[in-house]
Design an enzyme around this catalytic site. Structure first.
Site, PDB file in Angstrom:
ATOM      1  CD  GLU A   2      -3.279  -0.937   1.890  1.00  0.00           C
ATOM      2  OE1 GLU A   2      -3.270  -0.082   2.775  1.00  0.00           O
ATOM      3  OE2 GLU A   2      -4.246  -1.676   1.657  1.00  0.00           O
ATOM      4  CD  GLU A  21      -3.977  -6.115   3.262  1.00  0.00           C
ATOM      5  OE1 GLU A  21      -4.826  -5.354   3.749  1.00  0.00           O
ATOM      6  OE2 GLU A  21      -2.747  -5.945   3.386  1.00  0.00           O
TER       7      GLU A  21
HETATM    8  C1  BGP Z   1      -4.650  -2.454   4.932  1.00  0.00           C
HETATM    9  C2  BGP Z   1      -3.307  -2.854   5.491  1.00  0.00           C
HETATM   10  C3  BGP Z   1      -3.354  -3.957   6.495  1.00  0.00           C
HETATM   11  C4  BGP Z   1      -4.579  -3.966   7.373  1.00  0.00           C
HETATM   12  C5  BGP Z   1      -5.868  -3.638   6.618  1.00  0.00           C
HETATM   13  C6  BGP Z   1      -7.101  -3.429   7.473  1.00  0.00           C
HETATM   14  O1  BGP Z   1      -4.608  -1.104   4.618  1.00  0.00           O
HETATM   15  O2  BGP Z   1      -2.447  -3.255   4.447  1.00  0.00           O
HETATM   16  O3  BGP Z   1      -2.145  -3.898   7.210  1.00  0.00           O
HETATM   17  O4  BGP Z   1      -4.406  -3.272   8.540  1.00  0.00           O
HETATM   18  O5  BGP Z   1      -5.716  -2.518   5.823  1.00  0.00           O
HETATM   19  O6  BGP Z   1      -7.078  -2.170   8.070  1.00  0.00           O
HETATM   20  P1  BGP Z   1      -7.397  -1.979   9.600  1.00  0.00           P
HETATM   21  O7  BGP Z   1      -6.485  -2.879  10.320  1.00  0.00           O
HETATM   22  O8  BGP Z   1      -7.120  -0.558   9.922  1.00  0.00           O
HETATM   23  O9  BGP Z   1      -8.838  -2.336   9.779  1.00  0.00           O
END
Ligand code: BGP
Length: 465
Positions: free
Chosen positions: A162, A365
């Site tokens: 990201e 993801e």
């Molecule tokens: C993405 C990241 C992850 C993870 C996910 C969910 O942006 O790559 O590391 O954290 O989001 O976000 P959050 O944990 O804030 O709900």
């Protein structure tokens, strides 16, 4: 009608080191910006223990194998390998990942390794972090160590998780901005250094790893105009470029998108490009695009008299004066944590990405964070099953549309600590028994979604009507 996924489709799950491993200072690991970070949201835990995967890796991989994972996407902690980010290699760190990778290979699970997931070594952050050009070579050197040590077994690599989110909303993922410098200019300078770091890692991967493939892993989403006013279509197009294409165009087409460059020049905040930089970027292209998808965005053109500074933090970060303003989409439902849910948006995003770049796509993801409750050793997360069913169906339709999608590695394989909302926001197929500040016994409990996912992977098909 049942849709059969391709035979070698990479079904799996995803995690990141600082959110999952814990053992933040064990066996010689140095501190990263996630360990030294001061700005944890109120009432949320730090990452010191996380899910203690460092001491439970064997059991965790066995659970992944039981679900039938074909791949597992995880990140390596830079500071486990090089405690200061440079200098001497920590053999204990190499040993930990060697064991992990061997165990995955034992179960025929393909490791997909993220080189960098939000965890800059604190020592390098002290000397300027990504803003310091010297750290481009420190990153390349770290990547080289990974390719040399693990490249015999790891054939799929991701450069930077990201990058676009770090640039756009950097404050929330551990990027510090020096006083006295224009913040936007700093962000784009950092971005340029990351682009160079990525290009150097791509070059090294192609040189060192036999049959190795490597790609970026941005967060990509379709953007809808908030109305059929032509000006809102322009706002949506602007947002697509600032959020998505600027980053992918650079590494795939070897050029910076004009809209952003003109914006920076007009505002006299253009970043510095040194002689030879663009040649380095152009010469080293990715083999596939990995991307994270949670939801789409909806944009409108900001009104001329909009008081930008009066907008709530999140909205201000997600908007740009004169370019676009992100608004919520009334047609979409929201998760318990207020994130929009848009399965069809995943098909749209896949289609747009493939149309534009024509490279294989890998989802690294996608998932839903919610409050899960352990009752008599079991978690009924039917809402998560429904979420995945809808998204996977749209993936199937996108493949039918002709998109070359090679895998799905949702967030997260097993519960871990959310970046923004602590342990209470859970994402996994497996429950980890701990609370926000009480580590309890960290025992693992497969949730209802675990069994559903296992069955899906066995069948390798989904109902589409
Ligand atoms: C993405 C990241 C992850 C993870 C996910 C969910 O942006 O790559 O590391 O954290 O989001 O976000 P959050 O944990 O804030 O709900």
């Amino acid at each position: 009608m049942q849709f059969k996924f391709p035979k070698n489709f990479l079904w799996g799950g995803s995690t990141s080191a600082y959110q999952f491993e814990g053992a933040f200072d064990t066996d010689g690991k140095g501190p990263s910006v996630q360990d030294t970070r001061k700005n944890y949201p109120k009432d949320t835990t730090d990452f010191k223990v996380a899910s203690d995967h460092y001491h439970n890796w064997k059991e965790d991989i066995a659970l992944m194998a039981e679900m039938g994972f074909k791949s597992y996407r995880f990140s390596i902690a830079w500071t486990r390998i090089l405690p200061n980010g440079f200098g001497e290699v920590n053999q204990k760190g190499i040993e930990f990942y060697n064991n992990l990778i061997d165990e995955l290979v034992k179960y025929n699970i393909e490791p997909i390794v993220t080189i960098f997931h939000f965890d800059m070594p604190a020592k390098l952050e002290e000397n300027g972090g990504w803003l310091n050009r010297e750290n481009i070579d420190n990153f390349a050197n770290y990547a080289k160590i990974l390719f040399e040590n693990f490249g015999d077994r790891v054939k799929k690599w991701l450069t930077i998780n990201e990058q676009n989110i770090m640039i756009i909303y950097g404050e929330i993922v551990g990027i510090n901005f020096p006083e006295g410098k224009n913040k936007v200019q700093t962000k784009y300078q950092i971005n340029h250094h990351m682009m160079l770091a990525q290009a150097k890692a791509i070059a090294l991967c192609h040189k060192i790893v036999k049959n190795g493939q490597i790609g970026p892993a941005p967060n990509i989403l379709s953007v809808y105009p908030n109305s059929n006013k032509p000006i809102d279509q322009l706002a949506a197009m602007n947002m697509r470029i600032f959020k998505n294409w600027f980053f992918l165009d650079t590494c795939i087409f070897g050029r910076y998108n004009n809209l952003v460059i003109e914006y920076l020049k007009t505002n006299k905040i253009m970043f510095e490009i040194l002689k030879g930089d663009m040649e380095t970027i152009t010469a080293n292209k990715p083999d596939f695009i990995a991307f994270n998808y949670y939801a789409t965005a909806t944009a409108q053109m900001p009104l001329e008299d909009l008081d930008f500074d009066a907008l709530p933090d999140q909205q201000r970060m997600k908007s740009m004066l004169g370019m676009f303003q992100q608004v919520s989409n009334e047609n979409l439902q929201k998760t318990q944590f207020g994130w929009e849910i848009d399965p069809v948006g995943l098909r749209n995003t896949l289609r747009e990405l493939y149309d534009r770049y024509n490279l294989p796509l890998l989802i690294t993801e996608n998932g839903i964070g919610g409050y899960d409750e352990l009752i008599n050793g079991f978690v009924d997360d039917t809402y998560r099953i429904e979420y995945y069913q809808q998204h996977i169906k749209q993936m199937a339709l996108a493949i039918k549309d002709g998109v070359n999608l090679i895998g799905f590695n949702p967030w997260s394989a097993i519960d871990l600590v959310s970046t923004h909302e602590g342990v209470k926001k859970r994402y996994g197929f497996v429950y980890v028994n701990r609370d926000e500040f009480d580590y309890k016994d960290l025992k693992r409990y497969p949730k209802k979604s675990f069994y559903w996912y296992k069955e899906l992977l066995e069948k390798n098909s989904i109902e589409i009507d």
